[in-house]
Every structure is written in C-alpha cells, then in structure tokens.
Motif scaffolding. Structure first.
Motif, PDB file in Angstrom:
ATOM      1  N   THR A 114      75.414 -90.764 -27.324  1.00 43.22           N
ATOM      2  CA  THR A 114      74.328 -91.396 -28.087  1.00 43.22           C
ATOM      3  C   THR A 114      73.401 -92.130 -27.120  1.00 43.22           C
ATOM      4  O   THR A 114      73.780 -92.429 -25.979  1.00 43.22           O
ATOM      5  N   PRO A 115      72.211 -92.504 -27.586  1.00 43.40           N
ATOM      6  CA  PRO A 115      71.339 -93.322 -26.742  1.00 43.40           C
ATOM      7  C   PRO A 115      71.995 -94.648 -26.335  1.00 43.40           C
ATOM      8  O   PRO A 115      71.836 -95.096 -25.198  1.00 43.40           O
ATOM      9  N   LEU A 116      72.753 -95.244 -27.259  1.00 40.67           N
ATOM     10  CA  LEU A 116      73.413 -96.514 -26.950  1.00 40.67           C
ATOM     11  C   LEU A 116      74.444 -96.351 -25.831  1.00 40.67           C
ATOM     12  O   LEU A 116      74.551 -97.196 -24.938  1.00 40.67           O
ATOM     13  N   HIS A 117      75.176 -95.258 -25.859  1.00 38.44           N
ATOM     14  CA  HIS A 117      76.124 -94.971 -24.774  1.00 38.44           C
ATOM     15  C   HIS A 117      75.379 -94.910 -23.443  1.00 38.44           C
ATOM     16  O   HIS A 117      75.817 -95.487 -22.450  1.00 38.44           O
ATOM     17  N   TRP A 118      74.254 -94.196 -23.423  1.00 41.47           N
ATOM     18  CA  TRP A 118      73.490 -94.061 -22.174  1.00 41.47           C
ATOM     19  C   TRP A 118      72.949 -95.409 -21.709  1.00 41.47           C
ATOM     20  O   TRP A 118      72.912 -95.688 -20.507  1.00 41.47           O
ATOM     21  N   ALA A 119      72.489 -96.238 -22.641  1.00 41.39           N
ATOM     22  CA  ALA A 119      71.970 -97.555 -22.241  1.00 41.39           C
ATOM     23  C   ALA A 119      73.075 -98.423 -21.646  1.00 41.39           C
ATOM     24  O   ALA A 119      72.832 -99.196 -20.728  1.00 41.39           O
ATOM     25  N   ARG A 120      74.291 -98.255 -22.150  1.00 40.74           N
ATOM     26  CA  ARG A 120      75.417 -99.051 -21.661  1.00 40.74           C
ATOM     27  C   ARG A 120      76.000 -98.507 -20.365  1.00 40.74           C
ATOM     28  O   ARG A 120      76.454 -99.260 -19.515  1.00 40.74           O
ATOM     29  N   GLN A 121      76.029 -97.186 -20.229  1.00 41.43           N
ATOM     30  CA  GLN A 121      76.684 -96.567 -19.075  1.00 41.43           C
ATOM     31  C   GLN A 121      75.810 -95.489 -18.448  1.00 41.43           C
ATOM     32  O   GLN A 121      76.315 -94.497 -17.943  1.00 41.43           O
ATOM     33  N   GLY A 122      74.507 -95.667 -18.483  1.00 40.81           N
ATOM     34  CA  GLY A 122      73.567 -94.645 -18.040  1.00 40.81           C
ATOM     35  C   GLY A 122      73.602 -94.355 -16.564  1.00 40.81           C
ATOM     36  O   GLY A 122      74.452 -94.852 -15.824  1.00 40.81           O
ATOM     37  N   ALA A 123      72.648 -93.575 -16.170  1.00 42.18           N
ATOM     38  CA  ALA A 123      72.563 -93.093 -14.800  1.00 42.18           C
ATOM     39  C   ALA A 123      72.555 -94.237 -13.789  1.00 42.18           C
ATOM     40  O   ALA A 123      73.187 -94.153 -12.754  1.00 42.18           O
ATOM     41  N   GLY A 124      71.852 -95.300 -14.072  1.00 40.07           N
ATOM     42  CA  GLY A 124      71.816 -96.434 -13.158  1.00 40.07           C
ATOM     43  C   GLY A 124      72.175 -97.721 -13.860  1.00 40.07           C
ATOM     44  O   GLY A 124      71.992 -98.793 -13.320  1.00 40.07           O
ATOM     45  N   GLY A 125      72.662 -97.601 -15.079  1.00 40.77           N
ATOM     46  CA  GLY A 125      72.888 -98.728 -15.980  1.00 40.77           C
ATOM     47  C   GLY A 125      74.071 -99.581 -15.587  1.00 40.77           C
ATOM     48  O   GLY A 125      74.693 -99.364 -14.563  1.00 40.77           O
ATOM     49  N   PRO A 126      74.370-100.552 -16.388  1.00 41.38           N
ATOM     50  CA  PRO A 126      73.893-100.741 -17.750  1.00 41.38           C
ATOM     51  C   PRO A 126      72.486-101.352 -17.803  1.00 41.38           C
ATOM     52  O   PRO A 126      72.034-101.978 -16.847  1.00 41.38           O
ATOM     53  N   TYR A 127      71.844-101.143 -18.954  1.00 41.70           N
ATOM     54  CA  TYR A 127      70.494-101.640 -19.199  1.00 41.70           C
ATOM     55  C   TYR A 127      70.525-102.508 -20.452  1.00 41.70           C
ATOM     56  O   TYR A 127      70.312-102.013 -21.566  1.00 41.70           O
ATOM     57  N   PRO A 128      70.812-103.798 -20.314  1.00 39.62           N
ATOM     58  CA  PRO A 128      70.990-104.677 -21.481  1.00 39.62           C
ATOM     59  C   PRO A 128      69.764-104.780 -22.391  1.00 39.62           C
ATOM     60  O   PRO A 128      69.908-104.867 -23.605  1.00 39.62           O
ATOM     61  N   GLU A 129      68.563-104.782 -21.831  1.00 41.84           N
ATOM     62  CA  GLU A 129      67.363-104.871 -22.673  1.00 41.84           C
ATOM     63  C   GLU A 129      67.187-103.604 -23.504  1.00 41.84           C
ATOM     64  O   GLU A 129      66.808-103.670 -24.678  1.00 41.84           O
ATOM     65  N   THR A 130      67.456-102.461 -22.903  1.00 45.13           N
ATOM     66  CA  THR A 130      67.375-101.197 -23.625  1.00 45.13           C
ATOM     67  C   THR A 130      68.450-101.150 -24.696  1.00 45.13           C
ATOM     68  O   THR A 130      68.202-100.741 -25.843  1.00 45.13           O
TER      69      THR A 130
END
Length: 140
Positions: A114-130
């Motif tokens: 999901t998008p939320l998974h990617w925002a939490r564990q993305g390519a360079g993440g995590p991205y808390p604002e996203t």
C-alpha cells in the motif's frame, strides 16, 4: 491521430513527465494524446511524474484526465500514489489524494504494498510527513 504519431507523442509525454518538464507535458497534451496511455514499456506519465516528485506535472496530468489510480506495468510498475510515497514526495502525494487517489489501493493489481507501507518503509524512508498525509486521508 494515427498510431505511429500517438506512440511518439506518448513516449515524449512520459519522458517529459519523468524530468518534470510541465511545459512540454502541457504542450503534448494539447495535441489530444490520451494521458492514460502507457509508453512501449508500460509506464504511464502520471506514474513517472509521481515517482520523481514532479508535483506540478502530476497536477497537469490529472487535470488532463489521467486517472490517479492507474497502475503502470512493465519495466517500472506500481500506482502513482505508491511511487510518490516510496520516495517521500509529499507534494505529489497531496496532489494525487486531492484528485481522488485511493490511499488504500495496493499495487501489483491488488496483491502488493500500500502507499502507507511505502511511506513507512520506502526506498529511502521512512517519510513521517508523507505517512501523516496518507493517514489523514484514511489510509490503513
């Protein structure tokens, strides 16, 4: 428009979206090319713009009728929202959500992340604002 010209314009649209060239994206869209059409590799312009965080290009494509949930397939695959979230491109995420992107849509035709998974564990993440923007949009 003949098929050859359509393929050429679609390739140009996807390339311009990848580099965030909103001027060229708008110019190509004025020819009547469908913003939903993928290039020969299966990549859509909206996905490419989203992955690269080109928010103004994302907005231009959405205004032209690109569906915010259309999944790219082929060499680069996924939904535009997953692509933007994976790299923490908050402005692109906000544009996609504003145009109705489903914050819970899984990529890989419903079987992937999901998008939320990617925002939490993305390519360079995590991205808390996203992540916060997605949660505010009712992502689970």
């Amino acid at each position: 428009m003949n098929r050859r010209k359509q393929k050429k314009l679609t390739r140009r649209l996807v390339w311009a979206a990848a580099v965030g060239d909103t001027y060229t994206v708008r110019r190509v869209l004025r020819t009547g090319v469908d913003p939903e059409l993928p290039d020969a590799d299966g990549t859509t312009a909206l996905y490419t713009a989203s992955v690269h965080g080109a928010a103004s290009t994302v907005r231009a494509l959405l205004r032209a009728g690109a569906c915010p949930d259309t999944e790219s397939t082929g060499l680069t695959d996924g939904t535009p929202l997953c692509g933007a979230a994976a790299w923490g491109h908050l402005a692109a995420v906000r544009e996609l959500l504003a145009y109705g992107a489903d914050p819970n849509l899984r990529e890989d035709h419903g079987t992937g992340s999901t998008p939320l998974h990617w925002a939490r564990q993305g390519a360079g993440g995590p991205y808390p604002e996203t992540e916060a923007a997605l949660v505010a949009a009712r992502a689970v």
